[in-house]
Design a protein around this motif. Structure first.
Motif, PDB file in Angstrom:
ATOM      1  N   LEU A 238       0.829  -1.209   0.000  1.00  0.00           N
ATOM      2  CA  LEU A 238       0.000   0.000   0.000  1.00  0.00           C
ATOM      3  C   LEU A 238       0.864   1.258   0.000  1.00  0.00           C
ATOM      4  CD1 LEU A 238      -2.798  -1.057   2.530  1.00  0.00           C
ATOM      5  CD2 LEU A 238      -3.092  -0.656   0.084  1.00  0.00           C
ATOM      6  N   LEU A 239       1.961   1.228   0.755  1.00  0.00           N
ATOM      7  CA  LEU A 239       2.871   2.374   0.760  1.00  0.00           C
ATOM      8  C   LEU A 239       3.478   2.590  -0.625  1.00  0.00           C
ATOM      9  CD1 LEU A 239       4.696   1.807   4.174  1.00  0.00           C
ATOM     10  CD2 LEU A 239       3.039   3.602   3.652  1.00  0.00           C
ATOM     11  N   LYS A 240       3.851   1.492  -1.270  1.00  0.00           N
ATOM     12  CA  LYS A 240       4.412   1.598  -2.623  1.00  0.00           C
ATOM     13  C   LYS A 240       3.370   2.114  -3.599  1.00  0.00           C
ATOM     14  CE  LYS A 240       7.757  -2.176  -2.021  1.00  0.00           C
ATOM     15  NZ  LYS A 240       8.045  -3.588  -2.351  1.00  0.00           N
ATOM     16  N   GLU A 241       2.143   1.622  -3.450  1.00  0.00           N
ATOM     17  CA  GLU A 241       1.058   2.056  -4.328  1.00  0.00           C
ATOM     18  C   GLU A 241       0.799   3.554  -4.159  1.00  0.00           C
ATOM     19  OE1 GLU A 241      -2.021   1.619  -7.149  1.00  0.00           O
ATOM     20  OE2 GLU A 241      -0.642   0.042  -6.475  1.00  0.00           O
ATOM     21  N   MET A 242       0.894   4.040  -2.922  1.00  0.00           N
ATOM     22  CA  MET A 242       0.672   5.459  -2.653  1.00  0.00           C
ATOM     23  C   MET A 242       1.805   6.298  -3.240  1.00  0.00           C
ATOM     24  SD  MET A 242      -0.114   7.480   0.915  1.00  0.00           S
ATOM     25  CE  MET A 242       1.336   6.929   1.786  1.00  0.00           C
ATOM     26  N   GLY A 243       3.038   5.805  -3.146  1.00  0.00           N
ATOM     27  CA  GLY A 243       4.174   6.575  -3.647  1.00  0.00           C
ATOM     28  C   GLY A 243       4.552   7.667  -2.676  1.00  0.00           C
ATOM     29  N   THR A 244       4.057   8.874  -2.912  1.00  0.00           N
ATOM     30  CA  THR A 244       4.314  10.005  -2.028  1.00  0.00           C
ATOM     31  C   THR A 244       2.990  10.522  -1.487  1.00  0.00           C
ATOM     32  OG1 THR A 244       6.353  10.632  -3.173  1.00  0.00           O
ATOM     33  CG2 THR A 244       5.238  12.352  -1.904  1.00  0.00           C
ATOM     34  N   GLY A 245       2.907  10.635  -0.166  1.00  0.00           N
ATOM     35  CA  GLY A 245       1.660  11.082   0.439  1.00  0.00           C
ATOM     36  C   GLY A 245       1.696  10.950   1.940  1.00  0.00           C
ATOM     37  N   LEU A 246       0.508  10.906   2.552  1.00  0.00           N
ATOM     38  CA  LEU A 246       0.367  10.907   3.999  1.00  0.00           C
ATOM     39  C   LEU A 246      -0.179   9.565   4.486  1.00  0.00           C
ATOM     40  CD1 LEU A 246       0.456  12.608   6.650  1.00  0.00           C
ATOM     41  CD2 LEU A 246      -1.947  13.180   6.191  1.00  0.00           C
ATOM     42  N   PHE A 247       0.519   8.977   5.459  1.00  0.00           N
ATOM     43  CA  PHE A 247       0.081   7.751   6.114  1.00  0.00           C
ATOM     44  C   PHE A 247      -0.482   8.166   7.475  1.00  0.00           C
ATOM     45  CE2 PHE A 247       1.716   3.562   8.197  1.00  0.00           C
ATOM     46  CZ  PHE A 247       0.433   3.033   8.168  1.00  0.00           C
ATOM     47  N   VAL A 248      -1.801   8.096   7.631  1.00  0.00           N
ATOM     48  CA  VAL A 248      -2.464   8.594   8.839  1.00  0.00           C
ATOM     49  C   VAL A 248      -2.578   7.477   9.871  1.00  0.00           C
ATOM     50  CG1 VAL A 248      -4.599   9.549   9.788  1.00  0.00           C
ATOM     51  CG2 VAL A 248      -3.766  10.338   7.575  1.00  0.00           C
ATOM     52  N   THR A 249      -2.073   7.745  11.075  1.00  0.00           N
ATOM     53  CA  THR A 249      -2.153   6.766  12.156  1.00  0.00           C
ATOM     54  C   THR A 249      -2.950   7.275  13.356  1.00  0.00           C
ATOM     55  OG1 THR A 249      -0.043   7.528  13.060  1.00  0.00           O
ATOM     56  CG2 THR A 249       0.029   5.683  11.508  1.00  0.00           C
ATOM     57  N   GLU A 250      -3.349   8.551  13.323  1.00  0.00           N
ATOM     58  CA  GLU A 250      -4.189   9.087  14.389  1.00  0.00           C
ATOM     59  C   GLU A 250      -5.137  10.129  13.808  1.00  0.00           C
ATOM     60  OE1 GLU A 250      -4.012  11.090  18.860  1.00  0.00           O
ATOM     61  OE2 GLU A 250      -2.260  11.286  17.541  1.00  0.00           O
ATOM     62  N   LEU A 251      -6.391  10.085  14.266  1.00  0.00           N
ATOM     63  CA  LEU A 251      -7.389  11.077  13.881  1.00  0.00           C
ATOM     64  C   LEU A 251      -7.933  11.744  15.132  1.00  0.00           C
ATOM     65  CD1 LEU A 251      -9.317   9.009  11.186  1.00  0.00           C
ATOM     66  CD2 LEU A 251      -7.947  11.060  10.751  1.00  0.00           C
ATOM     67  N   MET A 252      -8.222  13.029  15.035  1.00  0.00           N
ATOM     68  CA  MET A 252      -8.723  13.792  16.176  1.00  0.00           C
ATOM     69  C   MET A 252      -9.897  14.648  15.740  1.00  0.00           C
ATOM     70  SD  MET A 252      -4.884  14.869  17.271  1.00  0.00           S
ATOM     71  CE  MET A 252      -4.340  14.531  15.607  1.00  0.00           C
ATOM     72  N   GLY A 253     -10.778  14.951  16.693  1.00  0.00           N
ATOM     73  CA  GLY A 253     -11.891  15.837  16.401  1.00  0.00           C
ATOM     74  C   GLY A 253     -13.066  15.107  15.769  1.00  0.00           C
ATOM     75  N   GLN A 254     -14.161  15.822  15.634  1.00  0.00           N
ATOM     76  CA  GLN A 254     -15.415  15.228  15.143  1.00  0.00           C
ATOM     77  C   GLN A 254     -15.956  15.969  13.926  1.00  0.00           C
ATOM     78  OE1 GLN A 254     -16.502  12.407  16.611  1.00  0.00           O
ATOM     79  NE2 GLN A 254     -14.745  12.521  17.994  1.00  0.00           N
ATOM     80  N   GLY A 255     -15.067  16.430  13.061  1.00  0.00           N
ATOM     81  CA  GLY A 255     -15.497  17.266  11.951  1.00  0.00           C
ATOM     82  C   GLY A 255     -16.047  16.505  10.763  1.00  0.00           C
ATOM     83  N   VAL A 256     -17.061  15.695  11.007  1.00  0.00           N
ATOM     84  CA  VAL A 256     -17.676  14.924   9.918  1.00  0.00           C
ATOM     85  C   VAL A 256     -19.169  15.212   9.913  1.00  0.00           C
ATOM     86  CG1 VAL A 256     -18.034  12.644   8.926  1.00  0.00           C
ATOM     87  CG2 VAL A 256     -15.932  13.122  10.196  1.00  0.00           C
ATOM     88  N   ASN A 257     -19.683  15.622   8.764  1.00  0.00           N
ATOM     89  CA  ASN A 257     -21.098  15.979   8.633  1.00  0.00           C
ATOM     90  C   ASN A 257     -21.788  14.933   7.761  1.00  0.00           C
ATOM     91  OD1 ASN A 257     -23.598  17.150   7.916  1.00  0.00           O
ATOM     92  ND2 ASN A 257     -22.777  19.206   8.233  1.00  0.00           N
ATOM     93  N   ILE A 258     -22.594  14.091   8.388  1.00  0.00           N
ATOM     94  CA  ILE A 258     -23.273  13.015   7.653  1.00  0.00           C
ATOM     95  C   ILE A 258     -24.341  13.574   6.715  1.00  0.00           C
ATOM     96  CG2 ILE A 258     -24.737  10.960   7.924  1.00  0.00           C
ATOM     97  CD1 ILE A 258     -21.828  10.505   8.587  1.00  0.00           C
ATOM     98  N   VAL A 259     -24.841  14.767   7.005  1.00  0.00           N
ATOM     99  CA  VAL A 259     -25.879  15.362   6.156  1.00  0.00           C
ATOM    100  C   VAL A 259     -25.297  15.784   4.809  1.00  0.00           C
ATOM    101  CG1 VAL A 259     -27.615  17.175   5.961  1.00  0.00           C
ATOM    102  CG2 VAL A 259     -27.109  16.166   8.200  1.00  0.00           C
TER     103      VAL A 259
END
Length: 443
Positions: A356-377
């Motif tokens: 998966l890292l190779k497939e991504m190439g260059t980018g961000l590997f997220v291992t922690e998420l914070m906050g509740q900024g998701v709007n289901i609507v």
């Protein structure tokens, strides 16, 4: 007392309460009762911090007088308290407004088969052993690297419980279950940087938990790996969600396809049945009858039978998730989702985590998420994040104090790959998820 005898006694209580409800004027009634015994031990800096014992039980009853509903609950299971709870529920029902969608689930949907799902593996609630395990876990973390300088503690939890559900359609059944977990969180320091991370293990069977040494060392390694974290510049790049976090993406999907969101017209996936939501290669199966599964059950919280279902078929939204009430509001029938989902198995592309890292190439590997900024609507997605910057498929350095943003519609459609190594510690079993592109807000 044998577990079968305890279950039988609880079923007798539920049966008495249902009969009482009918005798006092209810036209329908349902009751659920649970009992839990458990122990929770926590340590900090290799000293015992808390030892808690649990021995709880309670009964909840809902009655229906025509199309009026009333509910009550009690932790006191004496005859007088149960009688009072039933009377209060019936009184409440008589004074509430009529609702044409209220009432028990349709009789033909009620479960009639209750296979043994191997959910109960009792082990003595041994305080000394629990204390020893938590301290060993923390010691393994603290001794891993001199940069581990502090601890937020380790904890061990063991719960033995049983659940019984009955209603006036005739169902009155239950099952015992067990759940054990061990976790650890430590703090690392290097120069002027401080970071923290954690690890945990959970299972129906205590012997199948990861060892204290493993959990402690995993927590310490994750913490040390984050030391020296930097900020990065704002960019649009691919994002790889670690499998420990990827289930949260599908948690947002659960919210968007749940009947309650649909009849309130508060979902970005309204009127999307049989439409393409994910890539064509992707499937999600729900398997509620997995032996020893953490989210296994043969019936939902309304007694409706649970069975294998295809949730996403070739990337298409194959079904919404209905409770009895939401189904009636939407002129359909319940499909067994009162109380949540049951063992979602997310399909993968066969990639290892390194692939998966190779497939991504260059980018961000997220291992922690914070906050509740998701709007289901609206589908808007914006959360604080930390992880690692990757170049040419190789992790270069840890990053923090960034925000990742996108739209869930685009994120779902632009999933490039999903890892084959799944996190199985929850109700959604998935590997790491690679999204083609997201907005990263940094410097």
């Amino acid at each position: 007392m044998q577990i079968e005898q305890q279950l039988s006694e609880i079923q007798n209580v539920v049966d008495d309460v249902l009969k009482m409800a009918l005798s006092k004027g209810a036209t329908q009634a349902e009751a659920s009762m649970s009992k839990v015994q458990g122990i929770a031990v926590s340590s900090r800096m290799q000293e015992v911090e808390n030892v808690e014992f649990t021995n709880d039980g309670g009964l909840g009853i809902s009655v229906y007088v025509g199309k009026r509903k009333g509910s009550a609950s009690t932790a006191d299971l004496s005859k007088a308290a149960l009688t009072l709870a039933v009377e209060k529920a019936v009184d409440i029902a008589r004074y509430t407004s009529e609702d044409p969608c209220t009432g028990l689930a349709d009789a033909e949907l009620i479960a009639t088969e209750f296979p043994d799902l191997d959910l109960y593996h009792p082990q003595e609630l041994d305080t000394e052993k629990a204390i020893k395990t938590t301290i060993e876990t923390e010691a393994a973390a603290m001794n891993y690297d001199p940069r581990i300088t502090n601890s937020d503690g380790a904890s061990y939890n063991a719960n033995l419980g049983m659940r019984v559900y009955g209603n006036t359609h005739g169902i009155n059944t239950g099952y015992p279950s067990s759940r054990y977990s061990l976790s650890c969180m430590v703090i690392g320091s290097q120069d002027n940087d401080m970071q923290r991370d954690y690890a945990y293990t959970v299972d129906r069977q205590a012997p199948l938990l990861k060892s204290a040494a493993f959990v402690g060392q995993e927590a310490a390694k994750a913490t040390v790996d984050r030391l020296g974290a930097r900020k990065i510049n704002t960019a649009n790049v691919p994002v790889l969600f670690h499998k420990d976090l990827a289930s949260s993406l599908f948690g947002h999907y659960v919210g968007a396809i749940s009947g309650g969101s649909l009849y309130r017209r508060s979902s970005f996936l309204l009127d999307s049945l049989d439409k393409q939501v994910f890539p064509e290669w992707m499937n999600i199966e729900e398997k509620p009858l997995i032996k020893s599964g953490l989210a296994s059950s043969s019936f939902d919280n309304e007694g409706v039978s649970c069975s294998d279902m295809t949730i996403v078929d070739g990337g298409r939204l194959a079904t919404y998730l209905y409770t009895t009430y939401s189904a009636r509001k939407l002129n359909t029938v319940s499909n067994g989702h009162a109380g949540g989902i049951h063992n979602w198995i997310v399909g993968d592309t066969g990639h290892s985590d390194a692939d998966l890292l190779k497939e991504m190439g260059t980018g961000l590997f997220v291992t922690e998420l914070m906050g509740q900024g998701v709007n289901i609507v609206t589908g808007d997605y914006s959360r604080g994040a930390a992880g690692f910057w990757v170049e040419n498929g190789i992790i270069k350095y840890p990053v923090h104090e960034i925000t990742i943003a996108g739209d869930l519609r685009d994120m779902f459609k632009n999933i490039v790959a999903i890892g084959k190594d799944k996190d199985v510690r929850g109700s959604v079993q998935t590997g790491s998820v690679l999204v083609n592109q997201m907005k990263i807000a940094g410097n």
